[in-house]
Structure formats: C-alpha cells, structure tokens
Design an enzyme around this catalytic site. Sequence first.
Site, PDB file in Angstrom:
ATOM      1  N   GLU A  14      17.218  21.997  31.850  1.00 18.83           N
ATOM      2  CA  GLU A  14      16.821  20.825  31.070  1.00 18.83           C
ATOM      3  C   GLU A  14      16.669  21.247  29.603  1.00 18.83           C
ATOM      4  OE1 GLU A  14      13.845  17.019  31.342  1.00 18.83           O
ATOM      5  OE2 GLU A  14      13.029  18.933  31.926  1.00 18.83           O
ATOM      6  N   GLY A  52       6.466  25.532  29.767  1.00 14.75           N
ATOM      7  CA  GLY A  52       5.337  25.903  30.626  1.00 14.75           C
ATOM      8  C   GLY A  52       5.816  25.995  32.060  1.00 14.75           C
ATOM      9  N   ALA A  53       6.634  25.008  32.449  1.00 15.48           N
ATOM     10  CA  ALA A  53       7.167  24.965  33.805  1.00 15.48           C
ATOM     11  C   ALA A  53       8.339  23.996  33.825  1.00 15.48           C
ATOM     12  CB  ALA A  53       6.087  24.503  34.784  1.00 15.48           C
ATOM     13  N   MET A  54       9.144  24.037  34.901  1.00 11.92           N
ATOM     14  CA  MET A  54      10.309  23.164  35.008  1.00 11.92           C
ATOM     15  C   MET A  54      10.438  22.661  36.436  1.00 11.92           C
ATOM     16  SD  MET A  54      12.894  21.674  33.758  1.00 11.92           S
ATOM     17  CE  MET A  54      13.869  20.603  34.811  1.00 11.92           C
ATOM     18  N   GLU A  55      10.584  21.322  36.560  1.00 17.54           N
ATOM     19  CA  GLU A  55      10.489  20.662  37.868  1.00 17.54           C
ATOM     20  C   GLU A  55      11.759  20.680  38.701  1.00 17.54           C
ATOM     21  OE1 GLU A  55      11.617  17.265  34.901  1.00 17.54           O
ATOM     22  OE2 GLU A  55      10.445  19.091  34.843  1.00 17.54           O
ATOM     23  N   ASN A  56      12.636  21.700  38.567  1.00 17.83           N
ATOM     24  CA  ASN A  56      13.885  21.720  39.354  1.00 17.83           C
ATOM     25  C   ASN A  56      13.619  21.240  40.785  1.00 17.83           C
ATOM     26  OD1 ASN A  56      15.069  23.343  37.149  1.00 17.83           O
ATOM     27  ND2 ASN A  56      13.738  24.927  37.980  1.00 17.83           N
ATOM     28  N   GLU A 106       8.192  12.168  31.556  1.00 23.75           N
ATOM     29  CA  GLU A 106       7.092  13.024  31.102  1.00 23.75           C
ATOM     30  C   GLU A 106       5.772  12.273  30.974  1.00 23.75           C
ATOM     31  OE1 GLU A 106       7.470  15.876  31.557  1.00 23.75           O
ATOM     32  OE2 GLU A 106       9.588  16.316  31.314  1.00 23.75           O
ATOM     33  N   HIS A 123       7.062  15.053  39.365  1.00 22.67           N
ATOM     34  CA  HIS A 123       8.468  14.885  38.985  1.00 22.67           C
ATOM     35  C   HIS A 123       9.411  14.874  40.191  1.00 22.67           C
ATOM     36  CE1 HIS A 123       8.420  14.913  34.654  1.00 22.67           C
ATOM     37  NE2 HIS A 123       7.925  16.117  34.530  1.00 22.67           N
ATOM     38  N   GLU A 127       4.403  18.980  37.710  1.00 24.54           N
ATOM     39  CA  GLU A 127       5.773  19.299  38.140  1.00 24.54           C
ATOM     40  C   GLU A 127       6.099  18.651  39.487  1.00 24.54           C
ATOM     41  OE1 GLU A 127       7.563  20.478  35.874  1.00 24.54           O
ATOM     42  OE2 GLU A 127       5.893  21.078  34.609  1.00 24.54           O
TER      43      GLU A 127
END
Length: 840
Positions: A106, A239-243, A298, A279, A276
């Site tokens: 992203e 900070g983090a990624m919601e894959n 978001e 999401h 996350e």
Amino acid sequence: LVACTFSGSVAISVAVSAPTRFLVLNALDLSVNRTSIRFQALEPTEVVFFKDDGVLVLGFAKQLPLGEGLLKMDFNGILNDQMRGFYRSKYQYKGKERNMAVTQFESVDARRCFPCWDEPAFKAKFKLTLEVPSELVALSNMPVGNATFAGPIKTVRYLESPPMSTYLVAIVVGLFEYVEGMTTKGTRVRVYTQIGKSNQGKFALDVGVKSLNLYKDYFDTPFPLPKLDMVAIPDFAAGAMENYGLVTYREVALLFDDKSSSASSRQSVAITVAHELAHQWFGNLVTMEWWTHLWLNEGFATWVSHLAVDSFFPQWNIWTQFLDSTTTALRLDSLEASHPIEVEIHHASEVDQIFDAISYDKGASVIRMLQSYLGAERFQKAMASYMKKYAFSNAKTEDLWAVLEKETGEPVKDLMTTWTKQKGYPVINAKIKGDDIEIEQAQFLLDGSSGSGMWIVPITSGCGAYDTQKKFLLKLKRDKMVIGSQCGDRKKGGNFWTKLNINGTGFYRVKYDDELAAALQNALETKKLSLMDKIGTVDDLYALSIARQQTFASLLRLLYGYRGEADYSVLSHINTVTTSIAKVSADATPALAGDIKQLLIKILLSPAEKLGWDPKKGESHLDVMLRPLLLTALVQLGHGKTINEGVRRFNIFTRDRGTSLLPPDTRKAAYLAVMQNVSSSNRSGYDALRKIYKESAEGEERLQVLGILSSCRDKGIVLESLNLIFTNEVRNQDAYILLRGIQPEAREISWNWLKENWELISKTFAGSLITDFVETIVPLFTSNEKAAEISKFFATRTKPGFERTLKQSLENVRISARWAEGIRSEPGLAQTVRELLAKP
C-alpha cells in the site's frame, strides 16, 4: 536472501472487452524478460516502460481477440532497502546478521514485486507459489496448500485467495517462531516473532482473537479467510499494514513484554491490532474504489478500533483519549493548506501524503459525530447492511451515505457531504440575547482570516446539568436556541452555565461571549464539566488564542482553573497547550517567559507530586501513564527539583539496570533530565545514554533513548545525535523519533544541518519518511523571515511526495509568528501572569 534478488513469473487472466492493440498494466523497478511475454499465443511487438508512472505498455501487431485470455511473463528484481515493494529487512540470529524478505504494497508498490493491475478496483483472485530456502518460514495471505522439498529449496503453494486488491497481497520469508490462538468460529490466529520473542506476542494475540470475535458480530459478517497471521518486522516504514490474512507490524506496535514495556505501549499495541483487524472487513472485504476514498478505510478503522478497545478495556477510558485524534485533526484542518477528506488523486506519486491526520483522525471524528447523531444501534445495523451489499467488491463514499440514509431515513448524504467534500470546519459563535442564545457559524482558520465554508452542523448543548441535552441540525449561517430555566440562575454568582458540543462529538469549535465564557469557567472550577468537555473547553480557547480571536491572558486564566486536575486525558491536553505556550512565549516575550514557565509549573506540580516517581500498588492504568507525562513536562519546563531527582535515579540505574527506582514507565523522564545538563565538555550522561541504546535488547527502551538524544541545548551534541541518522546505529524507519526530540533552542543548528545534508536525506529516505524531516524541524521557527528563507531553499527542491507537508509546515511558522506578535502587543499580560503566580 544473501544477494537480495528475486525472480518470478506471472499469469494474469485478462478479459478484453473492446477492440484494442494494447495492454497497459503496472510494473516498476522490475526487469521483464521480453521474450517471455505472451498474450494467448501472441508476442508483443512493442514493450515500453514509463518509469515515472510505474506503467508497462505492451503493443501487439494486430487487435487482440475479444474475451478472456492469459497474459504471461517472467521477471526479476532486487530486494530493495526502501521498505516498500518487495524489500529486505535485517535481523540478528545467533549473533549474525541475516536478511528476511518482506512486502509492503500500500499504496502503489505491488508493481515493484510483480507486473499487475495495481489499482484498488481491479480485484482478482491470487494463487501464489514461492520457492525459498528450506529452513525458512514462508507466509502469504492464504494457508499453505502443499509444500515440496528439493534439497536446500522448498516450493510452497498457497490456496487461492478470494477476490482482493493488489495492495493487500503479502509475502514474508524469514526465521520466525509463533504463538497461536483460535476464535469462537475456529479461525486460527498466530503471532510470528523473531526467534526467542514469541512470549512478547501473547498480548497482541489475545487482543487479535477478541477483535475478530467482536467485528464478526458488529458487521454481522464472518471473517472471510481461513487464518490470520500477524508478524513483527524489524524494518517497517508505517506502524502496521492490514494485508489480508497476513498483517505486518513494526516490532514496537505488536510486541509487549510485561517486565520491560510501558503502560502506554500496552495501549498502543491494543489500538493498532484492533485497527488493522477492523480493516479485514472495512478495507479488505469492502475496498474503496479509488484512493480519493482512502478516508473510508482509515477513518472507519480508527473509529471502530476505539470501540473495540473500549469493550476489552473499559478502565482505559479510551473514548476520552480519542479526543487526542480529534484535536490533532482540528489543528491540521484549520490550515489554509489542509485538504478535504475526499481528496482528488491524479497520480500515483500523490497518494502517500494523504495518509495524514485528515484521512485518519478527521475521518474517525466525523464518523463519531455521525454515529452520535444517528444513535449507536441504527448506525451499526446500517454498517452491517453496507458490508453485505459490497462484500468482495469496491465502494465509494456516496455508497456508504446511501446505505445509511436508506436504513435511518436521515439526510445523511447532505449532512456528511459538507464535511467530506470541503476542507476545514466551523467555529460556532455563541452570544446571549435576552432568553436566547444566538449562534452563528464561520469557517475557522488559525491564521485569523475567515474562510467561506458552510456546514450542516449537528449542534448538541447542555446547560446546568448533563441530563437535559438538546440536539438540532444547524443548516443556516445563523440560528438561535432558547435558554430554559434548567440552565441555572443567571444572576451574579448563580449556578448558570451552558456548553455547546457536548463531549466533543462534533467536529467544530465554539467561541462564547464574555458572559457564557465566565459561566463556563465557573462550571469548570466547581467541577461540573465532564472530562471530555474539560478537554474541549481548553482546546477551543487555545486555538482561538492562536488565531488572535481571544487574548493570551484569557487562555492563561482558563489554564489556571485546571490546577487541581488529576485525569490523564485532560492533563495530556493541558500538557500539549503548556508546551506550545512555553515555546511561543520564549520568542514573543523573553522577559516574561521565565514567569510564564513558573506559572505552567504551578498548574502541573500538584498532580505530579501526588503521583511521585514510584509506582503504587494497585494504581490505575491511566495513573501509570500520567506519571511519565507530568514528570517529562516538568523537566521540559526546567523544574529543578524534578530534574535533580531524575538525574539521581538515572545514576543509580546506570550501575544497576534492574533497580526498581526506574521502571520502564518513568525512564524517559529521567533520560530527559540527564540531557538538560549535557554539553560537549560535560558529556558523561550523554555517553551513558548512548551505551544503553547500544546494549539494550528491548525495542521500546532503545526508542525511548533515541527520542531524547537530540533534546539538548548544546549544538555539538545535537549535531552528533542528528548525524547518527546516517549510520547503521539508527534504522531509517526510526529517524523521525530522533528528529522529534529537537528543542526550539536547537532549531538553527538543526535547520543548517538539514540544508547541508538535504541531498543525502532525499536519496536515503523514500516516500513518507522524507516528510518527517520537514515537519519536525520547520515548525520550530516563529518568524516570517525564517518562513521566507525556508521557502526559498525548497523552491528548487520539492517533490510531489512532500509538497503538501512543506506548505503546512510553513503555514504553521507564519501562524506562530502572528501569534507571537499578538502576545507581544497584548496590554496587561504581565499583570495577569503576576496575579496568577501570586494566587494561593
């Protein structure tokens, strides 16, 4: 993983729906083997890369056959060190440095890993196969279907995914161990960490399992995948990624250690995990149609993560803390250089800079405002309908309003369009006229100018008590409300008061006339206001003072009314205001600045002395967080006694790291105290801190030290600390933490450092990381001359990635300059300060 390269092949099923000779897709920083490209049996006659756009164009000799066909090609690439696309992250194993391979796609970086149609509306099913070293763990969005081994290499085939966008595809390859749990519906949840750290994943695992259970009910839709993995990655830009099904995190955002982590860290891990996992429904199952609607993802995830954490940890009072998000957004959105929630995106390079306080915090705040207006139950029902209607596809902002309108019968679209399609927000001017309160809206801008915006505003008001709330929609420029007898007695010394925007649910500010303001201050001092209203009252007056619509003296008088306050969230806001006041007064009235600092110390001292340095048995989570907040604030304001005590405890701590005199929560305050006395000729404290940074195994401990190494008045030490950014001692993702510590006294030296090193910085730091340098150093200044100088420097050096940030930072400098000028010329200010200092 040693040479940091990868190769691959891709087969994409493409439906050709109209006559064309071209296929246009995305690829960037990949070398594609031209002879391998086929669409059905056709070879392209032209293969052209447009690097600036990340686009690959394939031209064929004749028109392509209509209907479905397969596009195939082979490619290879480099595991980069930019923390985007397919990249390498470094970690230590058995004393040796190793590389892991990680993806971060992203917004527009899947194209750096494999050729694809890299836009959120092109949803597809993905079937991945990886060939990796046999001893490593290889994870992707879906569970493993099967794996075969051939000596040192294993081939791992993953199950096919449901339809999803490219930016959510993920791959992680490295050495990991894990802890595991299960949801009530039997979904397997794991937290993967580096070898030896899996214990620190237990807290996040618990929050993760609870979150999946809660969201399944809230959205009335099951979790769509068979498993969910969460992984801690050492080098990670966000900070983090919601894959989908494989959520990646910075280590500090996922790991929690009972012995060495602070209370605020426990809280931020919980919020991040809940965000996350929200999401997985809102964003992954239903995805925004284009980046203009990023705020849907978001803003909603930010809002609902607070709902989840409040349900798991009611004692944290998280909705009161949520006002941090609202006030952050109100501040950014009162700049001329703000942008609407729905922002036009015309090019891939523009997406990164809208991941800001407008998309997240204003987005979440207007959702809270809407939910509060519609009522929790109606709102939730509508969200569940929305989820079912758009599952596995895409939606835009209007689609959400349409569902909410249909479910509730309220004019949601008209109301909300005024908040998402134009930037800014109103200030509501409230004046008493006879038995009415006249209200009038006007766009609020911090530079004191008036904008032309008009909103439909959900006005809430309470008077005399909280059980008599009224609400109505203000649709016009002006309107009026009747004051009832329940509002109290308006005679001198009566108990009359009225407050608009109860508990800060509305995204607007309120300016009261003198009578209403005096009544509200009296309600504050006689403890009639809720915690949220205490926050809103001070934050509004603070902003009005910056905009020179209220005096600086009136702000100091209001602040003085908070001197007995004991609540964490309220004092956290007071601290934001006092820090800003200390900074501006040093420039505006150097002669008074010392007295103003003493006054600010007087406001914060009594709750700090009550809590002391040592934790007490059985105290609340919020008190544990309040202690370091107050101690740090007092150190920054130069309170001698607190600084000496911090230094004393630090000296014991350097001899005995296990001492109970300096638990994780108060270390930062002690570190900061040490830095107050450090200089090039007296550097023992600085060297001791550098040693702790080098030797500590704990991520959070290291970052606490990193955050104060530049908090010093000594130019030599500040430069030495800033230059660490270019060494292996500081990971690129952590540079901003060091930058945030810079004090106003060191702004000149920091600005010169930034100018001298700009070439190197813009080469080393990609994407959002470069904006940190601008937004930490530029706003330290408070003069128009400096704004002009900075503007001139960047005139030939801007990139689309940080243009907006630069504009906002420069505007903040000019606003500070105008505020300082107002303070300088304010009559009777010295007398107000002296009166407040003399009060018992």
